[in-house]
Design an enzyme around this catalytic site. Structure first.
Site, mmCIF file in Angstrom:
data_model
loop_
_atom_site.group_PDB
_atom_site.id
_atom_site.type_symbol
_atom_site.label_atom_id
_atom_site.label_comp_id
_atom_site.label_asym_id
_atom_site.label_seq_id
_atom_site.Cartn_x
_atom_site.Cartn_y
_atom_site.Cartn_z
ATOM 1 N N SER A 137 -30.860 6.336 17.113
ATOM 2 C CA SER A 137 -31.947 7.215 16.687
ATOM 3 C C SER A 137 -31.593 8.648 17.036
ATOM 4 C CB SER A 137 -33.252 6.827 17.404
ATOM 5 O OG SER A 137 -34.206 7.855 17.274
ATOM 6 N N VAL A 146 -28.907 -0.323 12.711
ATOM 7 C CA VAL A 146 -27.628 -0.156 13.418
ATOM 8 C C VAL A 146 -27.963 0.117 14.886
ATOM 9 C CG1 VAL A 146 -25.532 1.244 13.605
ATOM 10 C CG2 VAL A 146 -26.498 0.730 11.350
ATOM 11 N N ASP A 168 -37.173 1.863 10.862
ATOM 12 C CA ASP A 168 -38.541 2.363 10.653
ATOM 13 C C ASP A 168 -39.218 1.371 9.694
ATOM 14 O OD1 ASP A 168 -38.366 5.233 11.943
ATOM 15 O OD2 ASP A 168 -36.521 4.896 10.846
ATOM 16 N N GLY A 198 -26.394 5.121 12.046
ATOM 17 C CA GLY A 198 -27.460 4.461 11.272
ATOM 18 C C GLY A 198 -27.562 5.083 9.884
ATOM 19 N N HIS A 199 -27.510 6.419 9.844
ATOM 20 C CA HIS A 199 -27.592 7.113 8.551
ATOM 21 C C HIS A 199 -26.336 6.870 7.703
ATOM 22 C CE1 HIS A 199 -30.034 9.984 11.232
ATOM 23 N NE2 HIS A 199 -30.934 9.482 10.410
ATOM 24 N N GLU A 248 -34.352 -0.430 8.218
ATOM 25 C CA GLU A 248 -35.383 -1.301 8.808
ATOM 26 C C GLU A 248 -35.813 -0.797 10.175
ATOM 27 O OE1 GLU A 248 -33.912 -5.293 8.933
ATOM 28 O OE2 GLU A 248 -34.365 -5.654 6.814
HETATM 29 P P1 AMP Z 1 -34.568 9.817 10.052
HETATM 30 O O1 AMP Z 1 -33.563 10.880 9.802
HETATM 31 O O2 AMP Z 1 -34.644 9.389 11.464
HETATM 32 O O3 AMP Z 1 -35.896 10.112 9.422
HETATM 33 O O4 AMP Z 1 -34.029 8.526 9.298
HETATM 34 C C1 AMP Z 1 -33.584 8.559 7.978
HETATM 35 C C2 AMP Z 1 -33.325 7.156 7.486
HETATM 36 O O5 AMP Z 1 -32.347 6.553 8.317
HETATM 37 C C3 AMP Z 1 -34.558 6.259 7.534
HETATM 38 O O6 AMP Z 1 -34.545 5.405 6.410
HETATM 39 C C4 AMP Z 1 -34.348 5.485 8.802
HETATM 40 O O7 AMP Z 1 -34.991 4.238 8.825
HETATM 41 C C5 AMP Z 1 -32.839 5.311 8.772
HETATM 42 N N1 AMP Z 1 -32.339 5.019 10.108
HETATM 43 C C6 AMP Z 1 -32.554 5.739 11.249
HETATM 44 N N2 AMP Z 1 -31.979 5.127 12.301
HETATM 45 C C7 AMP Z 1 -31.404 3.995 11.821
HETATM 46 C C8 AMP Z 1 -30.675 2.912 12.400
HETATM 47 N N3 AMP Z 1 -30.421 2.875 13.711
HETATM 48 N N4 AMP Z 1 -30.237 1.917 11.601
HETATM 49 C C9 AMP Z 1 -30.500 1.935 10.271
HETATM 50 N N5 AMP Z 1 -31.181 2.925 9.657
HETATM 51 C C10 AMP Z 1 -31.629 3.931 10.415
#
Ligand code: AMP
Length: 280
Positions: A188, A179, A153, A38-39, A151
């Site tokens: 996640s 993703v 979050d 996702g990242h 999206e």
């Molecule tokens: P986090 O490290 O979980 O705080 O997420 C960092 C960024 O990655 C945020 O903008 C999240 O929305 C995005 N993000 C996390 N998981 C996904 C995913 N499965 N698909 C797309 N973006 C993601």
């Protein structure tokens, strides 16, 4: 590619000034690490829009409540650097906490609007003040042209977009679709907390809200679709924080079913809290 690692604001500003002097445009991807696809997808999308991409890795204590998972949040700097490098990320900012919250720091960025929609804010009251404060800092520290947010979050995406607009921050916030694993579960960092059995159950959150979206498109009323998705999750052993349909832009409760709609859900499986959302 081996990304350049910077840990201080001074080093970050030195490096980004070089890019600016060359007339390059760059995107920032704020993360808390535990990097997954996702990242790295956000990095790839950043590279479509800009010449360079910076990922930031900072597990922001201000967005966790005392009882939440700050201490056990997964950390793997070496793996993160490798994955971000493979995705083509040019620089990684891993600020020491002092670079974000130096001694005497006492400013909080607080939003109304989408940050007070009664979704995540209702269950994690400290969360958005922590997010907006750190994201405002990351935007001004990096000076990036684009900020890539998932999206996944969805409320956070709307909150950060609103903040950048309200504060005239010279950055374009770009939202990128979620993703997912092959079975639909949103990727996640917290999925590692799930036991094997919970991982199996977890796919139900996406299927329940996707099914609700289909039924709304087929004419079912919004309330019945939400009640039925909630019942499905409860029957499968989830503890449900919310399953709700909102205006996709403002996150307020819809007045008409022909508004742009988004279904958002948050539910617990054992000790793990999962969130997801789909468009109708
Ligand atoms: P986090 O490290 O979980 O705080 O997420 C960092 C960024 O990655 C945020 O903008 C999240 O929305 C995005 N993000 C996390 N998981 C996904 C995913 N499965 N698909 C797309 N973006 C993601």
């Amino acid at each position: 590619m081996k990304p350049k690692l910077v840990r201080t604001l001074a080093a970050l500003r030195r490096e980004t000034a070089k890019w600016r002097a060359e007339g390059l445009r760059y995107a920032v991807v704020p993360t808390m690490g535990a990097i997954h696809s996702g990242h790295t997808h956000l990095v790839a999308e950043g590279l479509k829009r800009a010449d360079r991409t910076i990922a930031t890795i900072f597990v922001n204590p201000k967005q966790f409540a005392a009882h939440e998972d700050l201490d056990k949040y997964p950390r793997d700097e070496e793996g993160d650097v490798r994955k971000l490098g493979e995705a083509g990320c040019h620089m990684i900012y891993l600020p020491n906490p002092d670079e974000i919250y130096p001694q005497g720091f006492c400013t909080t960025v607080t939003l109304g609007g989408p940050a007070k929609a009664g979704l995540e804010d209702k269950f994690r009251p400290q969360f958005f003040d922590g997010v907006t404060t750190v994201v405002a800092k990351l935007f001004t520290q990096t000076g990036a042209d684009y900020a890539m947010f998932g999206e996944k979050d969805y409320q956070q995406l709307k909150v950060v977009t609103r903040m950048a607009k309200d504060l005239d921050l010279p950055i374009e916030v770009v939202g990128i679709p979620t993703v997912r694993e092959d079975d639909g579960l949103a990727k996640s960092s917290r999925n590692v907390y799930l036991s094997k059995q919970e991982r199996q159950q977890a796919l139900a959150i996406h299927s329940a809200i996707s099914h609700a979206a289909e039924r709304i498109r087929a004419g079912l009323d919004l309330q019945s679709a939400m009640t039925s998705a909630t019942r499905t999750l409860l029957a499968l052993g989830f503890k449900v924080d919310y399953v709700t349909v909102r205006n996709a832009e403002t996150l307020v409760l819809p007045q008409h079913r022909d508004e742009p709609l988004r279904i958002l859900a948050a539910a617990w499986l054992g000790k793990t809290r999962l969130i997801d959302n789909v468009g109708v």
